[in-house]
Write a protein that holds these residues in place. Structure first.
Motif, PDB file in Angstrom:
ATOM      1  N   GLY A 237       0.690  -1.321  -0.042  1.00  0.00           N
ATOM      2  CA  GLY A 237      -0.083   0.019  -0.074  1.00  0.00           C
ATOM      3  C   GLY A 237       0.791   1.317  -0.057  1.00  0.00           C
ATOM      4  N   PHE A 238       2.146   1.054  -0.096  1.00  0.00           N
ATOM      5  CA  PHE A 238       2.812   2.271  -0.022  1.00  0.00           C
ATOM      6  C   PHE A 238       2.522   3.521  -1.096  1.00  0.00           C
ATOM      7  CE2 PHE A 238       6.898   4.644  -0.851  1.00  0.00           C
ATOM      8  CZ  PHE A 238       6.792   5.360   0.355  1.00  0.00           C
ATOM      9  N   ARG A 239       2.559   2.628  -2.388  1.00  0.00           N
ATOM     10  CA  ARG A 239       2.587   3.532  -3.588  1.00  0.00           C
ATOM     11  C   ARG A 239       1.033   4.411  -3.438  1.00  0.00           C
ATOM     12  NH1 ARG A 239       5.016   1.632  -8.981  1.00  0.00           N
ATOM     13  NH2 ARG A 239       7.164   1.150  -8.299  1.00  0.00           N
ATOM     14  N   LEU A 240       0.111   3.587  -3.037  1.00  0.00           N
ATOM     15  CA  LEU A 240      -1.290   3.937  -3.250  1.00  0.00           C
ATOM     16  C   LEU A 240      -1.421   4.955  -2.220  1.00  0.00           C
ATOM     17  CD1 LEU A 240      -4.348   3.622  -4.164  1.00  0.00           C
ATOM     18  CD2 LEU A 240      -4.448   2.133  -2.242  1.00  0.00           C
ATOM     19  N   THR A 241      -0.826   4.792  -0.923  1.00  0.00           N
ATOM     20  CA  THR A 241      -1.264   5.764   0.049  1.00  0.00           C
ATOM     21  C   THR A 241      -0.561   7.100  -0.027  1.00  0.00           C
ATOM     22  OG1 THR A 241       0.201   4.645   1.555  1.00  0.00           O
ATOM     23  CG2 THR A 241      -2.224   4.086   1.685  1.00  0.00           C
ATOM     24  N   LEU A 242       1.026   6.754  -0.304  1.00  0.00           N
ATOM     25  CA  LEU A 242       1.703   7.999  -0.693  1.00  0.00           C
ATOM     26  C   LEU A 242       1.170   9.043  -1.757  1.00  0.00           C
ATOM     27  CD1 LEU A 242       3.985   9.651   0.626  1.00  0.00           C
ATOM     28  CD2 LEU A 242       5.497   8.465  -1.096  1.00  0.00           C
ATOM     29  N   GLY A 243       0.699   8.269  -2.930  1.00  0.00           N
ATOM     30  CA  GLY A 243       0.220   8.795  -4.014  1.00  0.00           C
ATOM     31  C   GLY A 243      -0.860   9.683  -3.524  1.00  0.00           C
ATOM     32  N   LEU A 244      -1.853   9.057  -2.919  1.00  0.00           N
ATOM     33  CA  LEU A 244      -2.979   9.945  -2.699  1.00  0.00           C
ATOM     34  C   LEU A 244      -2.743  10.974  -1.779  1.00  0.00           C
ATOM     35  CD1 LEU A 244      -5.561   7.152  -2.598  1.00  0.00           C
ATOM     36  CD2 LEU A 244      -6.220   9.305  -1.381  1.00  0.00           C
ATOM     37  N   THR A 245      -1.884  10.930  -0.832  1.00  0.00           N
ATOM     38  CA  THR A 245      -1.548  11.969   0.237  1.00  0.00           C
ATOM     39  C   THR A 245      -1.107  13.060  -0.447  1.00  0.00           C
ATOM     40  OG1 THR A 245      -1.019  10.180   1.789  1.00  0.00           O
ATOM     41  CG2 THR A 245      -0.119  12.255   2.306  1.00  0.00           C
ATOM     42  N   LEU A 246       0.017  12.637  -1.578  1.00  0.00           N
ATOM     43  CA  LEU A 246       0.667  13.843  -2.379  1.00  0.00           C
ATOM     44  C   LEU A 246      -0.254  14.458  -3.142  1.00  0.00           C
ATOM     45  CD1 LEU A 246       4.197  12.196  -3.036  1.00  0.00           C
ATOM     46  CD2 LEU A 246       3.592  13.800  -1.387  1.00  0.00           C
ATOM     47  N   LEU A 247      -1.201  13.803  -3.695  1.00  0.00           N
ATOM     48  CA  LEU A 247      -2.228  14.399  -4.737  1.00  0.00           C
ATOM     49  C   LEU A 247      -2.987  15.240  -4.054  1.00  0.00           C
ATOM     50  CD1 LEU A 247      -3.616  14.133  -7.572  1.00  0.00           C
ATOM     51  CD2 LEU A 247      -5.046  12.716  -6.634  1.00  0.00           C
ATOM     52  N   TYR A 248      -3.624  14.820  -2.737  1.00  0.00           N
ATOM     53  CA  TYR A 248      -4.526  15.632  -2.115  1.00  0.00           C
ATOM     54  C   TYR A 248      -3.896  16.972  -1.419  1.00  0.00           C
ATOM     55  CZ  TYR A 248      -8.306  16.027   1.114  1.00  0.00           C
ATOM     56  OH  TYR A 248      -9.538  16.499   1.919  1.00  0.00           O
ATOM     57  N   LEU A 249      -2.691  16.881  -0.875  1.00  0.00           N
ATOM     58  CA  LEU A 249      -1.875  17.736  -0.409  1.00  0.00           C
ATOM     59  C   LEU A 249      -1.679  18.929  -1.616  1.00  0.00           C
ATOM     60  CD1 LEU A 249       0.444  16.253   2.182  1.00  0.00           C
ATOM     61  CD2 LEU A 249      -1.318  17.791   2.548  1.00  0.00           C
ATOM     62  N   GLY A 250      -1.237  18.284  -2.551  1.00  0.00           N
ATOM     63  CA  GLY A 250      -0.885  19.088  -3.651  1.00  0.00           C
ATOM     64  C   GLY A 250      -2.000  20.104  -4.228  1.00  0.00           C
ATOM     65  N   LEU A 251      -3.089  19.479  -4.251  1.00  0.00           N
ATOM     66  CA  LEU A 251      -4.314  20.106  -4.844  1.00  0.00           C
ATOM     67  C   LEU A 251      -5.010  21.060  -3.657  1.00  0.00           C
ATOM     68  CD1 LEU A 251      -6.454  17.304  -6.679  1.00  0.00           C
ATOM     69  CD2 LEU A 251      -5.042  19.260  -7.615  1.00  0.00           C
TER      70      LEU A 251
END
Lengths: 294, 249, 293
Positions: free
Chosen positions: A28-42
């Motif tokens: 789940g590392f890629r999924l959760t980190l990706g989601l976190t970065l996407l959300y924070l980015g937006l």
């Protein structure tokens, strides 16, 4: 031994140039980190970038004009001074409340403990009008000061009181767990060595609690600096007298002075980030202290 | 199932924890990884389980290169030093976990699972404690729940990390004997990590003696004591040092 | 927080008179600063009687504000729940460079004044903003409309759940997840069966706090709402509006709804805190609930 052994090469060869393997053990590392970065980015980074872009577009003169106008300077002075006073008072009473909650048993202790979080849960606008009602000349508290010619609401005093309300839980909730974790042996040793209770508090407890106290102060101060809702209803919002910085920003926005609002906000934001940085450093300090202690 | 490693290297940052580890364990053996703390034995065990990856080198399980097989597919039973029991599950739920998370096609029906759990709890002598929670058990009981949970998935290898580390002295002796007899009864390749040489000598067929990330010697307990290969081995097992200087650990 | 004060030993407590004095001072301060305003909300709300109170709540603009506020929270809390869990999982179950910076970034919105939070969204989506011309050309309105309210609320409330979960999951470590892995569980099974039961009360508490803030946010929403009666006025904005129009009793009546929400939040927090099993965390990371800004 099994027969496979013969087949396995014992000589080290052919692998030396290869990159070390890196594999994630838990999934789940890629999924959760990706989601976190996407959300924070937006949600967080994109708008903050817009502020930076807007600020970068200002000329130095524009910037200086906006933040050095007398009315703005007065607001900075008020916001910083009131936050400083409120956070200082909260340190005294916050430590007192934390001490009483951790050390003493009394009827209603749980209730008081739960109520400390009220400012976290109560919408700031509600706190604001409630404080205004209590502090006004005919209010429950204000009426005791009115005969002496002291006005609480709609003055800088009102601002400080609102910030007291907002900041208290930060000090209590930072000091409380540290106080609860102190070993009683520490104080017993001091008593055993002949220290009075006051000496023990001054020389043993206070230094141990200091990082937590300073952290609580910084958190309360940072929160007070940006506070809006609870303050504007009790401040009176008199230019040069009781007008806080966030209100200046709102005022400039209402006049479509985006450049001015941005300039004033950048100074505020810089102050917040300095405090945030200080809090992080403080917590690292606190961590090292606690680590060395146990 | 046999275990072989070839040239395993592992670093944590700049610190080498394992260097050129070549390990050969035959099917059905009971082997102890012995060495002072920090010598890399637990890391080696975790690499076999797939809970850690080696930077370089290969791991063969039953002769097949398993270096890149994810932990959940290795079918390796692992007993953690502090047991890592699921604290919100009862004893029976803990033991049944591995059976319940199987892919639907291979999942047993609930009644079979219950029977299996009962059998396992009987094997580890915990009948009657099915509904207790980990917090309500003694250290020795937790250890046996962890063991039953690991055995439930019919592991091809059983790995035990300091299985006696957290227990009282008298419980340790009993448990040692019991694990030995369990190993004889179920005949599964077993690797355990310990820093206690008496324990290793008492329980293992063979001992892999490690120091500072390297294997010093692999042999039967008697052979290690009679013919230590390095001064460190001699010193660690308390045998005559044969005049050589002793490596620090 | 301990359920009960540790039993004090003789040498390390204060004389009875001093204890009573300190307890009195603490209760007095909490009573004066926190309880009195809370009580004032309800007495002011009922000043004109129960009928006027009720009328202020069921009046159409108040109802519209209530629905808007509920809708915004209903949208924001689930999104932040997903974000909080994902962030906490990435940060606490894995090692990677830049982790400390990421945690700081997650908590960043706490240090931004709500008014500044509103301002930065105006600078992105406002008519003169970064994306303004593009949005105007497509006739999409974000600021001074519902999407703006939702976005600033997301910004302001985004750290709540992550901030609650990260210290807890850090203290719990990854051993149970590793055990589940060796037993053959896949990612979802590990999360649903092992991790979630261990964090459920903290998760509930984080969600409740997030919800309280989402419903109660004032400064940031005030900047981007446009204050259109019956359309973009949330409950707190409706309170301000009534108050500024000298409809004090009605303002406090609506405010009392929000105060009840706060009391409910406190109760849930208290229960959740007692039910959540926490490993004895070192005193290094005080979990202050982090409800800053």
């Amino acid at each position: 031994m099994s027969t496979i052994e013969a087949a396995l090469p014992l000589a080290r060869e052919g692998w030396v140039g290869g990159r070390p393997r890196r594999r994630r053990i838990l999934p789940g590392f890629r999924l959760t980190l990706g989601l976190t970065l996407l959300y924070l980015g937006l949600i967080v980074l994109l708008p903050l970038t817009a502020l930076a872009a807007k600020a970068a577009g200002l000329s130095w003169a524009q910037f200086a004009d906006a933040v050095s106008a007398p009315r703005v300077l007065a607001a900075y002075r008020l916001s910083f001074a009131a936050s400083l006073i409120a956070a200082s008072v909260n340190v005294v009473f916050g430590v007192l409340v934390a001490w009483v909650l951790v050390r003493y048993d009394f009827p209603g202790r749980r209730l008081v403990d739960a109520l400390v979080d009220l400012p976290f849960a109560l919408p700031t606008a509600v706190a604001g009008i409630a404080l205004a009602a209590v502090l006004a000349g005919n209010g429950w508290v204000g009426r005791w000061f009115e005969p002496w010619g002291i006005q609480l609401a709609y003055t800088p005093t009102g601002v400080v009181i609102a910030l007291l309300f907002i900041g208290l839980p930060f000090v209590v909730r930072t000091v409380q767990p540290v106080l609860a974790d102190l070993e009683p042996e520490l104080e017993e040793a001091a008593a055993n060595l002949g220290a009075t209770r006051w000496q023990t508090f001054r020389r043993v407890l206070l230094p141990t609690l200091l990082p937590a106290i300073v952290t609580g102060f910084a958190l309360a101060f940072a929160r007070a600096l940006g506070e809006y809702g609870s303050v504007i209803f009790v401040a009176g919002n008199l230019p040069m007298v009781s007008e806080i910085v966030p209100l200046i920003i709102i005022g400039k926005l209402e006049q479509y002075d985006y450049a001015g609002a941005t300039a004033v906000a950048v100074v505020m934001l810089a102050a917040s980030f300095v405090i945030l940085f200080a809090i992080n450093a403080l917590q690292a300090w606190q961590g090292r202290r606690a680590g060395a202690g146990t | 199932m046999s275990i072989h490693t070839r040239h395993l290297d592992k670093r944590f940052g700049a610190v080498p924890v394992l260097e050129d580890i070549n390990l050969d364990i035959a099917s059905g053996e009971l082997v102890a990884l012995l060495g002072p703390s920090g010598c890399g034995k637990t890391t080696l065990l975790r690499i076999i389980a797939g809970l850690e990856t080696a930077d370089r080198g290969e791991l063969y399980l039953a002769g097949v290169d398993a270096s890149d097989t994810p932990a959940r597919e290795r079918q390796v039973g692992f007993v953690f030093q502090h047991y890592a029991l699921f604290r919100h599950m009862s004893v029976a739920e803990n033991v049944a976990f591995g059976l319940r998370v199987r892919p639907r096609a291979r999942r047993l029906d609930e009644r079979t699972i219950r029977t299996r759990v009962a059998e396992l709890l009987e094997r580890v002598q915990l009948q009657g404690l099915e509904d207790r929670y980990p917090a309500q058990l003694s250290g020795g009981q937790r250890q046996r729940v962890a063991l039953a949970r690991a055995l439930a998935i019919e592991p091809r290898v059983l790995l035990l990390d300091e299985p006696f580390g957290a227990l009282d002295a008298n419980v340790r002796k009993d448990l040692r004997r019991w694990i030995r007899s369990l190993h004889e009864a179920i005949d599964v390749t077993t690797v355990l990590v310990t820093h206690d040489q008496e324990e290793a000598v008492d329980i293992a067929d063979r001992i892999v003696l490690m120091n500072a990330g390297r294997i010093e010697q692999t042999d039967t307990p008697e052979a290690l004591r009679m013919q230590p290969a390095t001064p460190f081995v001699a010193q660690f097992l308390g045998a005559p040092a044969q005049g050589a200087s002793v490596a620090a650990c | 927080m301990p359920a009960h004060p540790r039993h004090r030993r003789v040498a390390t407590t204060e004389p009875a008179w001093l204890r009573r004095l300190l307890i009195g001072l603490a209760i007095g301060f909490v009573g004066l600063v926190l309880v009195l305003p809370l009580v004032a909300v309800f007495t002011e709300a009922l000043r004109k009687g129960i009928d006027a109170y009720w009328a202020a709540l069921v009046e159409p603009e108040a109802r519209a504000a209530l629905w808007l506020t509920l809708g915004v929270a209903l949208f924001c809390v689930p999104l932040n729940l997903i974000f909080g869990i994902a962030a906490a999982w990435a940060v606490t179950k894995h090692e990677f460079p830049g982790k400390a910076a990421l945690i700081t970034l997650i908590e960043l919105p706490f240090s931004v004044s709500p008014v500044v939070a509103g301002l930065i969204y105006v600078l992105v989506f406002g008519a003169q903003g970064l994306l303004g011309p593009w949005l105007v050309a497509r006739d999409v309105q974000i600021v001074f409309a519902l999407p703006g309210i939702v976005l600033v609320t997301l910004f302001v409330t985004s750290p709540f759940i992550a901030r609650e979960l990260i210290p807890l999951m850090q203290a719990q470590g990854t051993e149970e997840e590793q055990a589940a892995l060796t037993l053959g569980a896949n990612g979802w099974q590990i999360f649903w069966r092992v991790t979630l039961p261990n964090i459920r009360w903290a998760l509930l508490y984080g969600a409740i706090l997030c919800n309280a803030r989402a419903m109660g946010e004032f400064g940031a929403v005030s900047v981007v709402s446009g204050h259109i009666r019956g359309q973009t006025n949330t409950l707190p904005l409706h309170v301000e509006l009534l108050y500024n129009e000298y409809q004090s009793a009605a303002a406090f009546a609506v405010a009392s709804l929000l105060a009840l929400l706060a009391l409910f939040t406190l109760i849930v927090k208290h229960l959740a805190e007692r039910l959540q099993v926490r490993p004895r965390a070192p005193a290094t990371a005080p979990n202050i609930g982090g409800i800053a800004a």
